[in-house]
Design a protein around this motif. Structure first.
Motif, PDB file in Angstrom:
ATOM      1  N   ASP A 111       0.807  -1.223   0.000  1.00 29.78           N
ATOM      2  CA  ASP A 111       0.000   0.000   0.000  1.00 29.78           C
ATOM      3  C   ASP A 111       0.840   1.273   0.000  1.00 29.78           C
ATOM      4  O   ASP A 111       0.296   2.367   0.184  1.00 29.78           O
ATOM      5  N   ALA A 112       2.167   1.149  -0.186  1.00 26.45           N
ATOM      6  CA  ALA A 112       3.042   2.323  -0.182  1.00 26.45           C
ATOM      7  C   ALA A 112       2.668   3.274  -1.317  1.00 26.45           C
ATOM      8  O   ALA A 112       2.252   2.847  -2.399  1.00 26.45           O
ATOM      9  N   SER A 113       2.801   4.568  -1.063  1.00 27.55           N
ATOM     10  CA  SER A 113       2.432   5.574  -2.053  1.00 27.55           C
ATOM     11  C   SER A 113       3.434   5.618  -3.207  1.00 27.55           C
ATOM     12  O   SER A 113       4.542   5.075  -3.123  1.00 27.55           O
ATOM     13  N   LYS A 114       3.032   6.272  -4.280  1.00 26.91           N
ATOM     14  CA  LYS A 114       3.903   6.428  -5.441  1.00 26.91           C
ATOM     15  C   LYS A 114       5.175   7.189  -5.061  1.00 26.91           C
ATOM     16  O   LYS A 114       6.274   6.846  -5.509  1.00 26.91           O
ATOM     17  N   GLU A 115       5.035   8.215  -4.215  1.00 29.74           N
ATOM     18  CA  GLU A 115       6.198   9.003  -3.788  1.00 29.74           C
ATOM     19  C   GLU A 115       7.191   8.149  -3.022  1.00 29.74           C
ATOM     20  O   GLU A 115       8.407   8.276  -3.200  1.00 29.74           O
ATOM     21  N   HIS A 116       6.681   7.257  -2.151  1.00 28.81           N
ATOM     22  CA  HIS A 116       7.578   6.388  -1.374  1.00 28.81           C
ATOM     23  C   HIS A 116       8.319   5.419  -2.295  1.00 28.81           C
ATOM     24  O   HIS A 116       9.537   5.228  -2.150  1.00 28.81           O
ATOM     25  N   VAL A 117       7.610   4.829  -3.246  1.00 28.41           N
ATOM     26  CA  VAL A 117       8.231   3.857  -4.154  1.00 28.41           C
ATOM     27  C   VAL A 117       9.291   4.538  -5.012  1.00 28.41           C
ATOM     28  O   VAL A 117      10.414   4.025  -5.171  1.00 28.41           O
ATOM     29  N   GLU A 118       8.958   5.690  -5.565  1.00 25.07           N
ATOM     30  CA  GLU A 118       9.923   6.407  -6.395  1.00 25.07           C
ATOM     31  C   GLU A 118      11.134   6.858  -5.581  1.00 25.07           C
ATOM     32  O   GLU A 118      12.275   6.785  -6.050  1.00 25.07           O
ATOM     33  N   GLY A 119      10.903   7.324  -4.354  1.00 23.97           N
ATOM     34  CA  GLY A 119      12.011   7.731  -3.489  1.00 23.97           C
ATOM     35  C   GLY A 119      12.895   6.557  -3.127  1.00 23.97           C
ATOM     36  O   GLY A 119      14.139   6.696  -3.048  1.00 23.97           O
TER      37      GLY A 119
ATOM     38  N   PRO B 277       5.269  -5.524  -7.405  1.00 21.71           N
ATOM     39  CA  PRO B 277       3.858  -5.462  -7.843  1.00 21.71           C
ATOM     40  C   PRO B 277       3.290  -4.052  -7.831  1.00 21.71           C
ATOM     41  O   PRO B 277       2.269  -3.779  -8.475  1.00 21.71           O
ATOM     42  N   ARG B 278       3.932  -3.141  -7.116  1.00 19.21           N
ATOM     43  CA  ARG B 278       3.420  -1.771  -7.017  1.00 19.21           C
ATOM     44  C   ARG B 278       3.673  -0.987  -8.299  1.00 19.21           C
ATOM     45  O   ARG B 278       2.970  -0.011  -8.592  1.00 19.21           O
ATOM     46  N   ILE B 279       4.692  -1.394  -9.074  1.00 19.00           N
ATOM     47  CA  ILE B 279       5.022  -0.674 -10.300  1.00 19.00           C
ATOM     48  C   ILE B 279       3.882  -0.787 -11.309  1.00 19.00           C
ATOM     49  O   ILE B 279       3.501   0.189 -11.969  1.00 19.00           O
TER      50      ILE B 279
ATOM     51  N   ILE C  38       1.097   1.501 -10.219  1.00 20.93           N
ATOM     52  CA  ILE C  38       1.413   2.915 -10.448  1.00 20.93           C
ATOM     53  C   ILE C  38       1.283   3.262 -11.928  1.00 20.93           C
ATOM     54  O   ILE C  38       0.742   4.325 -12.298  1.00 20.93           O
ATOM     55  N   LYS C  39       1.733   2.375 -12.816  1.00 15.79           N
ATOM     56  CA  LYS C  39       1.616   2.630 -14.260  1.00 15.79           C
ATOM     57  C   LYS C  39       0.151   2.693 -14.691  1.00 15.79           C
ATOM     58  O   LYS C  39      -0.214   3.524 -15.529  1.00 15.79           O
ATOM     59  N   GLN C  40      -0.674   1.825 -14.130  1.00 13.50           N
ATOM     60  CA  GLN C  40      -2.095   1.841 -14.456  1.00 13.50           C
ATOM     61  C   GLN C  40      -2.749   3.136 -13.985  1.00 13.50           C
ATOM     62  O   GLN C  40      -3.568   3.736 -14.700  1.00 13.50           O
ATOM     63  N   GLN C  41      -2.359   3.588 -12.792  1.00 11.89           N
ATOM     64  CA  GLN C  41      -2.894   4.851 -12.290  1.00 11.89           C
ATOM     65  C   GLN C  41      -2.467   6.025 -13.161  1.00 11.89           C
ATOM     66  O   GLN C  41      -3.262   6.939 -13.436  1.00 11.89           O
ATOM     67  N   GLU C  42      -1.219   6.011 -13.631  1.00 10.61           N
ATOM     68  CA  GLU C  42      -0.734   7.082 -14.500  1.00 10.61           C
ATOM     69  C   GLU C  42      -1.484   7.081 -15.841  1.00 10.61           C
ATOM     70  O   GLU C  42      -1.806   8.140 -16.387  1.00 10.61           O
ATOM     71  N   LYS C  43      -1.762   5.890 -16.377  1.00 14.20           N
ATOM     72  CA  LYS C  43      -2.493   5.786 -17.640  1.00 14.20           C
ATOM     73  C   LYS C  43      -3.905   6.328 -17.496  1.00 14.20           C
ATOM     74  O   LYS C  43      -4.398   7.076 -18.355  1.00 14.20           O
TER      75      LYS C  43
END
Length: 393
Positions: free
Chosen positions: A242-250, A315-317, A320-325
């Motif tokens: 459930d980590a946020s996009k900002e946490h994963v990217e960081g 699995p979070r990637i 995140i890509k689906q959310q961006e699309k």
């Protein structure tokens, strides 16, 4: 009072001749500097400057130190979680000469803490081991005793003192920040666990991959283990599903630019200080420097490969890509909305494809009708020309 009966010498008895007896001349014998006497001589000479008073004062000081250790242990002082680890026969049989191969955390009973052990915990663990394995506590009935006051209470069996020397060396290394960094870089437990790290080939054969729970269970402890080597603290951990996009990217930004202080001096080949050949020393130093650089390069490549593998399986990637699309499609739909600002329901992808297909069919039918009309007009013109030529004839 009892009397002793002796036989009378016969009259024929004569004294033996001593004319051939001679006294042997002086000879030199080499004495080896060994044994309890020599040990006591060295102790008195080196540590006490030939002073018996200084030696006695030293013994009294050691006795008081042991009493303080015993009293502190008896009072049940808080040991800060150090505890008492069991000592295996293999651990107690360590050779002090093989000091670079020792597990110093196991020697001090800190295997459960290892690199997380604080300076105070190391101090407490050392005190416990000294109290338990001090040579004065190891004297047994089988130990050779000496009448010398210099050796009173000292165990002359050096085999019994071997583990105590290992304890002293462990304390020396772990209380020195630079030496501890070098040792922690190649810690036995660390090296063993790195050999069990997952590799890309293991997942390329397994098309099913890992479940979300297996992914975090596998890679989470690995990054926690590696984070100790970062110059910048704290280091972001892997997190959860459930980590946020900002946490994963960081997280991936930090680990792809990981600045490690890990070094490999502990694995250097020992330089023979007794050798007078400077070329040998220079060669050994050059070889050590080259090996350190090679190991550092391999470690950086190993960590980079580990981060690549984690990113490919995360699995979070995909989420995140689906959310961006979806965000891009919503933005595009907002731009194509009527200028009046009236809200229009967002069409599904299937509806859009159906409308597009219908429009193409209509265009195709219109083109066919236009072609037929053009052909009919051409035929009518042709008939008119034929009729005109018939009338002229």
């Amino acid at each position: 009072m009892a009397t002793i009966q002796t036989n009378v010498l016969p009259k024929t008895y004569t004294l033996p001749s001593t004319s051939k007896v001679s006294i042997a001349g002086p000879s030199s014998i080499r004495l080896l500097p060994v044994g309890p006497a020599f040990v006591s001589h060295l102790r008195l000479t080196i540590h006490h400057d030939h002073s018996f008073e200084a030696h006695d004062a030293h013994l009294e000081k050691e006795r008081q130190k042991l009493e303080e250790l015993q009293n502190s242990a008896a009072n049940g002082d808080d040991d800060l979680g150090v505890g008492d680890e069991p000592e295996s026969a293999e651990l107690l049989a360590l050779d002090p000469k093989e000091w670079k191969r020792h597990d110093y955390y196991a020697v001090l009973g800190l295997s459960h803490l290892r690199y997380k052990a604080t300076a105070e915990q190391i101090k407490i663990a050392h005190r416990k081991k000294v109290l338990k394995h001090h040579p004065d506590k190891k004297v047994t009935s089988s130990t050779p005793q000496s009448t010398s006051s210099l050796l009173a209470g000292v165990n002359l069996n050096t085999n019994d003192d071997a583990f105590f020397k290992c304890i002293a060396k462990a304390h020396e290394v772990l209380t020195n920040p630079e030496k501890r960094r070098q040792y922690d870089s190649v810690d036995h437990e660390l090296m063993d666990s790195q050999e069990d790290d997952p590799i890309p080939s293991a997942f390329s054969k397994n098309k099913t991959g890992l479940s979300d729970q297996e992914f975090f269970k596998t890679f989470g402890p690995i990054f926690e283990r590696e984070s100790r080597f970062s110059r910048k603290q704290p280091v972001p951990m892997l997190g959860d599903i459930d980590a946020s996009k900002e946490h994963v990217e960081g997280f991936y930004d930090i680990w792809y630019n990981f600045d490690s202080w890990r070094s490999f001096e502990w694995l250097d080949k020992e330089i023979n200080e007794g050798s007078d050949n400077r070329d040998d020393k220079r060669y050994t130093e050059k070889k050590n420097k080259s090996e350190r650089a090679r190991r550092k390069k391999e470690d950086i490549a190993r960590l980079r490969q580990l981060v690549d593998l984690t990113l490919s399986l995360d699995p979070r990637i995909k989420r995140i890509k689906q959310q961006e699309k979806e965000a891009r499609e919503a933005k595009k739909a907002a731009k194509s909305a009527p200028a009046s600002g009236a809200a229009t329901p967002q069409k599904s992808k299937a509806q859009e494809e159906e409308e597009k297909k219908k429009k193409e069919e209509e265009e195709k039918a219109a083109k066919a009708d236009a072609k037929k009309a053009k052909a009919a007009a051409a035929n009518a013109a042709k008939k008119a020309r034929r009729a005109a030529r018939a009338e002229e004839a």
